[in-house]
Design an enzyme around this catalytic site. Structure first.
Site, short mmCIF file in Angstrom:
data_model
loop_
_atom_site.label_atom_id
_atom_site.label_comp_id
_atom_site.label_asym_id
_atom_site.label_seq_id
_atom_site.Cartn_x
_atom_site.Cartn_y
_atom_site.Cartn_z
N ASP A 44 0.84 -1.21 0.00
CA ASP A 44 0.00 0.00 0.00
C ASP A 44 0.88 1.26 0.00
OD1 ASP A 44 0.86 -0.09 2.59
OD2 ASP A 44 -1.12 -0.02 3.52
N ASP A 83 -0.93 -6.34 -0.43
CA ASP A 83 -1.30 -5.74 0.85
C ASP A 83 -2.81 -5.61 0.98
OD1 ASP A 83 0.58 -5.13 2.77
OD2 ASP A 83 1.12 -3.18 1.90
N LYS A 113 -0.82 -9.65 2.82
CA LYS A 113 -0.13 -9.15 4.03
C LYS A 113 -1.09 -8.22 4.75
CE LYS A 113 3.33 -5.95 3.75
NZ LYS A 113 2.74 -4.81 4.45
N GLU A 182 8.89 -4.06 10.57
CA GLU A 182 9.27 -2.75 10.03
C GLU A 182 9.74 -1.83 11.16
OE1 GLU A 182 6.38 -0.93 7.43
OE2 GLU A 182 7.56 0.91 7.26
O1 KIV Z 1 3.51 -1.15 1.60
C1 KIV Z 1 4.71 -1.47 1.61
O2 KIV Z 1 5.44 -1.24 0.66
C2 KIV Z 1 5.22 -2.13 2.81
C3 KIV Z 1 6.69 -2.02 3.13
C4 KIV Z 1 6.95 -2.46 4.50
C5 KIV Z 1 7.58 -2.71 2.21
O3 KIV Z 1 4.46 -2.71 3.52
#
Ligand code: KIV
Length: 284
Positions: A44, A83, A113, A182
């Protein structure tokens, strides 16, 4: 080409380090796949690096879906992880299933994710039970920046570090095949990496994670200005692209582009016939 699955990623723990990059279109996904990366993330972060926003909160499921389709327009060897954006899963397992189901069926993703720890376990369980592999995301979780008060390192004191360890263990117990960490201190990331039997994927979490992830635009140096401390630019494309765009503008203005080799000409006889019909002295 054998596509990597969440099981391959899980089994890579202790065998080899995993490399993951974000991608938002088919061209960058081609580059990442050809480079042999293990996973491609439609993050995202697209809200910031593609849509020019200051955070990820306005990214909708439709936005991730759109970019997911582009990334999956060709078969990929790397595992494609999409995501779940803000407000596409928080309200409960049913909503999470609907959102992730679309990323799978319409987008072509092969894992999702989501951000959060023990608060999202019902969602993780429901997804895994439905056959959708889930990567957890702990530490700095940008979708909760309004609560955290900004993009800040998490787990800096012993108590919050202990909370994150418990969250990580619970995510794995619920079925996550990997956990992204993160912006957490290196010591904490190393501890969680040892404690879990699935890979940890770090960003700003030090070298002891089982794998690393970076945002494509950051890694390629496509964004102007200061970079974040944990980002390494593996190329400096922004000045190269700026120079090329300036050269293009200048050549169009002065008339040196396009040159004759950039176009096609009519066969001589056809050109003469054309002039007979319409007159004129079209340049050759
Ligand atoms: O959205 C994203 O790019 C992420 C990063 C932690 C890579 O979640």
């Amino acid at each position: 080409m054998n596509a990597l699955t969440s099981l391959h990623i899980r089994n890579a723990k202790g065998q080899r380090r995993l490399a993951m990059l974000t991608a938002y279109d088919s061209g960058s996904a081609d580059v990442i796949d050809s480079a042999g990366a293990d996973m491609i993330l439609i993050g995202d972060s697209l809200g910031m690096v593609v849509m020019g926003k200051t955070d990820t909160l306005s990214v909708r499921l439709e936005d991730v879906l759109h970019h997911c389709r582009a990334v999956c327009s060709s078969p990929r060897r790397a595992l494609v992880v999409a995501d779940l954006p803000f407000m596409s899963y928080e309200s409960g397992p049913q909503r999470a299933l609907e959102s992730a189901g679309r990323l799978f069926q319409e987008g072509g993703a092969r894992a999702v994710k989501l951000e959060g720890g023990r608060d999202v376990l019902p969602q993780v369980r429901a997804l895994v039970q439905a056959g959708i592999p889930v990567m957890g995301h702990l530490g700095l979780t940008p979708q909760r920046m309004a609560v955290f008060g900004g993009f800040t390192v998490q787990g800096k004191n012993a108590q919050s570090a202990a909370q994150l360890v418990q969250d990580a263990l619970a995510l794995v117990e619920a079925g996550c095949f990997a956990v992204l960490l993160e912006c957490v201190p290196r010591e904490l990331a190393a501890h969680i990496t040892r404690a879990l039997d699935v890979p940890t994927i770090g960003i700003g979490a030090g070298p002891d994670c089982d794998g690393q992830v970076l945002v494509f635009h950051d890694a390629m140096g496509m964004m102007p200005g200061q970079q974040l401390r944990f980002v390494k630019r593996f190329a400096h494309l922004y000045p190269i692209m700026l120079e090329a765009a300036r050269a293009y503008v200048a050549e169009v203005r002065e008339g040196s582009f396009p040159a004759s080799e950039h176009g096609v000409s009519m066969p001589e006889a056809e050109h003469e016939e054309f002039i007979k019909l319409y007159g004129g002295d079209a340049p050759r």
